[in-house]
Motif scaffolding. Structure first.
Motif, PDB file in Angstrom:
ATOM      1  N   VAL A  40      -2.745  54.212 106.817  1.00 28.75           N
ATOM      2  CA  VAL A  40      -2.659  53.098 107.847  1.00 28.75           C
ATOM      3  C   VAL A  40      -1.419  53.671 108.407  1.00 28.75           C
ATOM      4  N   GLY A  41      -1.050  53.303 109.597  1.00 24.82           N
ATOM      5  CA  GLY A  41       0.064  53.813 110.298  1.00 24.82           C
ATOM      6  C   GLY A  41       1.345  53.383 109.720  1.00 24.82           C
ATOM      7  N   TYR A  42       1.578  52.002 109.106  1.00 24.29           N
ATOM      8  CA  TYR A  42       2.530  51.483 108.539  1.00 24.29           C
ATOM      9  C   TYR A  42       3.221  52.180 107.167  1.00 24.29           C
ATOM     10  N   HIS A  43       2.168  52.917 106.934  1.00 17.89           N
ATOM     11  CA  HIS A  43       2.462  53.640 105.606  1.00 17.89           C
ATOM     12  C   HIS A  43       2.834  55.101 105.809  1.00 17.89           C
ATOM     13  N   GLY A  44       3.041  55.709 107.162  1.00 13.75           N
ATOM     14  CA  GLY A  44       3.284  56.888 107.772  1.00 13.75           C
ATOM     15  C   GLY A  44       2.030  57.701 107.811  1.00 13.75           C
ATOM     16  N   SER A  45       0.703  57.229 107.996  1.00 16.72           N
ATOM     17  CA  SER A  45      -0.522  57.888 108.372  1.00 16.72           C
ATOM     18  C   SER A  45      -0.431  58.457 109.660  1.00 16.72           C
ATOM     19  N   ARG A  46      -1.076  59.593 109.856  1.00 16.66           N
ATOM     20  CA  ARG A  46      -1.310  60.017 111.224  1.00 16.66           C
ATOM     21  C   ARG A  46      -2.491  59.230 111.850  1.00 16.66           C
ATOM     22  N   ILE A  47      -3.262  58.493 110.875  1.00 13.85           N
ATOM     23  CA  ILE A  47      -4.458  57.707 111.655  1.00 13.85           C
ATOM     24  C   ILE A  47      -3.956  56.676 112.401  1.00 13.85           C
ATOM     25  N   GLN A  48      -4.522  56.574 113.424  1.00 12.68           N
ATOM     26  CA  GLN A  48      -3.969  55.358 114.420  1.00 12.68           C
ATOM     27  C   GLN A  48      -4.409  53.919 114.154  1.00 12.68           C
ATOM     28  N   THR A  49      -3.532  52.815 113.515  1.00 13.57           N
ATOM     29  CA  THR A  49      -3.895  51.724 113.396  1.00 13.57           C
ATOM     30  C   THR A  49      -2.989  50.605 113.832  1.00 13.57           C
ATOM     31  N   PRO A  50      -2.732  50.601 115.233  1.00 15.75           N
ATOM     32  CA  PRO A  50      -1.723  49.968 115.839  1.00 15.75           C
ATOM     33  C   PRO A  50      -2.084  48.515 115.676  1.00 15.75           C
ATOM     34  N   HIS A  51      -2.961  47.765 115.332  1.00 18.72           N
ATOM     35  CA  HIS A  51      -3.186  46.422 115.071  1.00 18.72           C
ATOM     36  C   HIS A  51      -2.943  45.971 113.710  1.00 18.72           C
ATOM     37  N   LEU A  52      -3.142  46.815 112.973  1.00 17.37           N
ATOM     38  CA  LEU A  52      -2.561  46.645 111.382  1.00 17.37           C
ATOM     39  C   LEU A  52      -1.244  46.666 111.201  1.00 17.37           C
ATOM     40  N   TRP A 227      -9.534  67.806 113.673  1.00 16.14           N
ATOM     41  CA  TRP A 227      -9.139  67.467 112.309  1.00 16.14           C
ATOM     42  C   TRP A 227     -10.611  67.985 111.619  1.00 16.14           C
ATOM     43  N   PRO A 228     -10.064  68.653 110.470  1.00 17.62           N
ATOM     44  CA  PRO A 228     -11.348  68.865 109.461  1.00 17.62           C
ATOM     45  C   PRO A 228     -12.101  67.630 108.798  1.00 17.62           C
ATOM     46  N   GLU A 229     -13.612  67.861 108.754  1.00 16.81           N
ATOM     47  CA  GLU A 229     -14.356  66.744 108.088  1.00 16.81           C
ATOM     48  C   GLU A 229     -14.049  66.942 106.695  1.00 16.81           C
ATOM     49  N   PRO A 230     -14.128  65.896 105.776  1.00 19.33           N
ATOM     50  CA  PRO A 230     -14.752  64.464 106.519  1.00 19.33           C
ATOM     51  C   PRO A 230     -13.489  63.659 106.841  1.00 19.33           C
ATOM     52  N   ARG A 231     -12.466  64.244 106.950  1.00 20.83           N
ATOM     53  CA  ARG A 231     -11.101  63.416 107.298  1.00 20.83           C
ATOM     54  C   ARG A 231     -11.411  62.938 108.726  1.00 20.83           C
ATOM     55  N   ARG A 232     -11.904  63.785 109.569  1.00 28.88           N
ATOM     56  CA  ARG A 232     -12.061  63.486 111.127  1.00 28.88           C
ATOM     57  C   ARG A 232     -12.945  62.216 111.247  1.00 28.88           C
ATOM     58  N   THR A 233     -13.978  62.078 110.515  1.00 27.29           N
ATOM     59  CA  THR A 233     -14.976  60.894 110.833  1.00 27.29           C
ATOM     60  C   THR A 233     -14.286  59.640 110.060  1.00 27.29           C
ATOM     61  N   TYR A 234     -13.789  59.965 109.141  1.00 26.97           N
ATOM     62  CA  TYR A 234     -13.032  58.793 108.094  1.00 26.97           C
ATOM     63  C   TYR A 234     -12.083  58.074 109.033  1.00 26.97           C
ATOM     64  N   ALA A 235     -11.311  58.984 109.603  1.00 29.19           N
ATOM     65  CA  ALA A 235     -10.143  58.710 110.495  1.00 29.19           C
ATOM     66  C   ALA A 235     -10.549  57.660 111.771  1.00 29.19           C
ATOM     67  N   MET A 237     -13.255  56.024 111.697  1.00 31.56           N
ATOM     68  CA  MET A 237     -14.002  54.805 111.456  1.00 31.56           C
ATOM     69  C   MET A 237     -12.568  53.617 110.992  1.00 31.56           C
ATOM     70  N   VAL A 238     -11.647  54.362 110.582  1.00 34.66           N
ATOM     71  CA  VAL A 238     -10.516  53.678 110.316  1.00 34.66           C
ATOM     72  C   VAL A 238      -9.917  53.010 111.526  1.00 34.66           C
ATOM     73  N   THR A 239      -9.860  53.834 112.567  1.00 37.37           N
ATOM     74  CA  THR A 239      -9.244  53.424 113.960  1.00 37.37           C
ATOM     75  C   THR A 239     -10.232  52.467 114.453  1.00 37.37           C
ATOM     76  N   HIS A 240     -11.566  52.766 114.490  1.00 42.34           N
ATOM     77  CA  HIS A 240     -12.231  51.934 115.139  1.00 42.34           C
ATOM     78  C   HIS A 240     -12.464  50.403 114.387  1.00 42.34           C
ATOM     79  N   MET A 241     -12.307  50.508 112.964  1.00 40.84           N
ATOM     80  CA  MET A 241     -11.992  49.012 112.216  1.00 40.84           C
ATOM     81  C   MET A 241     -10.765  48.510 112.811  1.00 40.84           C
ATOM     82  N   ASP A 242      -9.668  49.116 113.000  1.00 37.98           N
ATOM     83  CA  ASP A 242      -8.492  48.675 113.388  1.00 37.98           C
ATOM     84  C   ASP A 242      -8.521  47.906 114.796  1.00 37.98           C
ATOM     85  N   HIS A 243      -9.201  48.719 115.621  1.00 39.21           N
ATOM     86  CA  HIS A 243      -9.514  48.155 116.811  1.00 39.21           C
ATOM     87  C   HIS A 243     -10.213  46.831 116.899  1.00 39.21           C
ATOM     88  N   ALA A 244     -11.255  46.871 115.820  1.00 36.96           N
ATOM     89  CA  ALA A 244     -12.201  45.453 115.457  1.00 36.96           C
ATOM     90  C   ALA A 244     -11.043  44.313 114.991  1.00 36.96           C
TER      91      ALA A 244
END
Length: 465
Positions: A40-52, A227-235, A237-244
């Motif tokens: 999650v972004g608020y823990h310093g991740s590069r994965i985009q989670t603006p809503h969380l 991004w390398p797999e599986p990290r790319r698809t995982y990321a 999915m996380v961003t898509h969930m964050d948007h939801a």
């Protein structure tokens, strides 16, 4: 300090966190599936989670929120306030062929809120608390509506599991088409738009992401090109969930419900490093009792009554959710069975620094299990054959950490504290013995699948059985 002994009398007399209130709050619990600490972004991740990230800014970050190492146990304990080992649901997630589930006699948060006058109580998304009998169904556990799927690890696009489509509205198969994360958010938004500011409601919103199989819409993959797999698809999915989740939060804003709504967000367990999850800086991950498996991202927001922008450093356990929510609505939390969880509202709002009771963790099979006990600043982890088997201690791995000083579990102090180790092992042995003997212990997989088993058509729950 509020204790289990004086908790129920206080509720019965109408006690609440701030005296008389204009109305009881709406409750929305959002559960992510296999989201790691560093995802999650608020823990310093590069994965985009603006809503969380926004939710974390507006609410209170629960910096030490603890759950179980895998899916079903956390969901069971979250909804009952009781360790799931008491009813045979702590060792692993419910497998498609399992015959057990959440027993009818366990009183859930939905039932607590029903008895408190909440007339609309929806379960949306992943259930994973049993599907072999009608008594395991959400509608048999206090919810007034259900939309989603019974199993885990469905195909996120086709909604299939083991050759049958696992998507339902209440008791019936649903023919809805789409990406599961979007369908789940759409239903939640429909529920919110049909809600009234005059009548409180409960929404249990359990997303499918980012659990395997790793699948994401092409548009969500684009920001992570390279991004390398599986990290790319995982990321993705996380961003898509964050948007939801952002869409759900917007629906709360648009309907005027946000101010009076308690929103609790959490992951059901740590991320799986083999499937793209990242729990750094903590040790371990999903299916372990190290911190990376059980310490997860969590946020609580209630604009009307909770000052946001803070971090709660006090430990909060998944089993504490039911008694805490019961206090907020002035409801009796207990229904004949003692709770393991306690009310931690004062810790969350910063008026108390008292630590909760001990935390027990368990996962595994007879041949290999993870056990852990955390109390008084110490944490003991035992890995090996079941602790109930005579002679297993000599082959078990035992770790003792001063967890309040060493949260990354780098210094094993077991050799320096043999008496403390034995004391904690004795407690773990007693806890492990709580598992009902009539429920088999396994860790899923094809090796445990009955030879003649096949899923029912459309994963229909039988009328009886």
């Amino acid at each position: 300090m509020l204790t289990r002994r004086n908790f129920i009398p206080m509720l019965a007399s109408g006690g609440s966190m701030a005296g008389a209130q204009p109305r009881r709050p709406n409750i929305v619990i959002i559960v992510a599936d296999d989201l790691g600490w560093n995802d999650v972004g608020y823990h310093g991740s590069r994965i985009q989670t603006p809503h969380l990230d926004r939710l974390a800014q507006e609410g209170v970050r629960l910096d030490q929120f603890y759950c179980c190492p895998v899916c079903s146990p956390t969901r069971a304990g979250l909804l009952t306030g009781r360790y799931p080992i008491r009813y045979g649901m702590m060792h692993w997630g419910i497998a498609p062929y399992d015959r057990h589930g959440l027993p009818a006699e366990e009183r859930t948060l939905a039932a607590v809120l029903r008895d408190a006058g909440y007339t609309r109580r929806a379960a949306v998304g992943k259930w994973h608390l049993g599907h072999a009998r009608r008594e395991f169904h959400p509608l048999s556990h206090g919810f007034t509506s259900f939309y989603g799927y019974y199993n885990s690890a469905i195909d996120h696009f086709t909604l299939m599991r083991d050759g049958q489509r696992d998507w339902h509205r209440d008791w019936s198969p649903s023919t809805d088409q789409g990406y599961a994360t979007d369908l789940i958010a759409d239903e939640a938004i429909r529920f919110l738009k049909a809600s009234s500011t005059a009548e409180p409601f409960f929404l249990y919103l359990a997303f499918d992401a980012p659990h395997i199989p790793l699948q994401a819409p092409e548009a969500s993959l684009k920001p992570y090109r390279g991004w390398p797999e599986p990290r790319r698809t995982y990321a993705a999915m996380v961003t898509h969930m964050d948007h939801a989740i952002g869409r759900v939060l917007k629906a709360l804003d648009d309907t005027g419900l946000a101010h009076d709504t308690v929103v609790l967000f959490l992951s059901d367990n740590g991320g799986d490093p083999n499937a793209g999850g990242d729990n750094r800086p903590f040790r371990g991950g999903k299916a372990t009792t190290f911190e990376g498996g059980i310490r997860v991202p969590a946020i609580l927001r209630w604009p009307r009554s909770l000052q946001g922008g803070r971090i709660c450093k006090s430990p909060v356990r998944y089993i504490d959710v039911l008694p805490t929510m019961a206090r907020l609505v002035g409801a009796a939390a207990r229904g004949g069975k003692p709770l393991d969880g306690v009310d931690v509202w004062d810790q969350v709002r910063g008026t108390s620094t008292a630590r909760p009771q001990s935390l027990y963790s368990f996962i595994g099979s007879v041949e290999r299990e993870h056990l852990a006990l955390m109390e008084d600043g110490w944490k003991l982890v035992r890995v090996g054959q079941t602790i109930l088997r005579a002679g297993s201690e000599s082959r078990a791995q035992v770790y003792l950490f001063r967890i309040d000083e060493d949260p990354f579990e780098t210094r094993n102090l077991a050799g320096d504290n043999p008496k403390l180790v034995q004391k904690m092992l004795t407690k773990l042995r007693a806890f492990r013995a709580l598992h009902p003997t009539h429920i088999p212990i396994h860790t899923g997989g094809d090796a445990n699948r009955p030879p003649a088993w096949s899923p029912p058509k459309d994963w229909a729950v039988p009328e009886a059985g």
